[in-house]
Motif scaffolding. Structure first.
Motif, PDB file in Angstrom:
ATOM      1  N   ALA A   1       0.845  -1.194   0.000  1.00 54.98           N
ATOM      2  CA  ALA A   1       0.000   0.000   0.000  1.00 54.98           C
ATOM      3  C   ALA A   1       0.878   1.240   0.000  1.00 54.98           C
ATOM      4  O   ALA A   1       2.031   1.206   0.419  1.00 54.98           O
ATOM      5  N   ASN A   2       0.324   2.333  -0.448  1.00 51.41           N
ATOM      6  CA  ASN A   2       1.010   3.613  -0.408  1.00 51.41           C
ATOM      7  C   ASN A   2       0.518   4.323   0.846  1.00 51.41           C
ATOM      8  O   ASN A   2      -0.529   4.941   0.845  1.00 51.41           O
ATOM      9  N   GLY A   3       1.263   4.203   1.928  1.00 54.81           N
ATOM     10  CA  GLY A   3       0.825   4.747   3.213  1.00 54.81           C
ATOM     11  C   GLY A   3       0.417   3.622   4.141  1.00 54.81           C
ATOM     12  O   GLY A   3       0.915   2.509   4.046  1.00 54.81           O
ATOM     13  N   VAL A   4      -0.532   3.896   5.022  1.00 55.68           N
ATOM     14  CA  VAL A   4      -0.987   2.883   5.978  1.00 55.68           C
ATOM     15  C   VAL A   4      -1.736   1.784   5.227  1.00 55.68           C
ATOM     16  O   VAL A   4      -2.612   2.055   4.411  1.00 55.68           O
ATOM     17  N   PHE A   5      -1.372   0.535   5.514  1.00 58.81           N
ATOM     18  CA  PHE A   5      -1.938  -0.633   4.830  1.00 58.81           C
ATOM     19  C   PHE A   5      -3.065  -1.273   5.628  1.00 58.81           C
ATOM     20  O   PHE A   5      -4.110  -1.594   5.098  1.00 58.81           O
TER      21      PHE A   5
END
Length: 127
Positions: free
Chosen positions: A71-75
């Protein structure tokens, strides 16, 4: 009624991942079945009665995305009913927190990384 039961979680090594989740986050193994060719069907969750789980999928060399880059950021979001308790326990187990806990309008929250570098939120929603 329909619901999402699980999400695929890419791993480099099954046993390393199980060890990390069970010893660091106190997750439980719901299913661990050998399906042949070095593959296993494994589901883990925060508790045995959790309505949601992670299915561990062994990453194939050369394929994308890579473990830790799903993911781009929190997954993923790990919700708790007692933020202070779980934050303290996770600290003693060596969880890599990326910030200090903060109060947001919707929750008490902190971001941490798992063994592959995926970002998670530990959060306790405000009622």
């Amino acid at each position: 009624m329909k619901s999402i039961q699980s999400v695929t979680y890419l791993v480099k090594d099954y046993d390393e991942t199980i060890q990390w989740f069970t010893s660091i986050l106190a997750f439980v193994v719901l299913v661990d079945v050998d399906i042949g060719n070095g593959l296993r069907f494994i589901r883990i969750a925060p508790t045995t009665d959790s309505p949601f789980s992670l299915v561990l999928a062994k990453h194939e060399t050369g394929s994308t995305p890579l473990p830790g880059q799903q993911a781009n950021g929190v997954f993923l979001f790990l919700q708790t009913d007692n933020f202070d308790r779980d934050y303290a326990e996770m600290n003693t187990r060596g969880v890599a927190f990326l910030e200090t806990p903060r109060d947001e309008v919707y929750a008490k929250i902190v971001v941490f990384e798992d063994l592959y570098g995926n970002k998670w939120d530990l959060l306790e929603p405000k009622n």
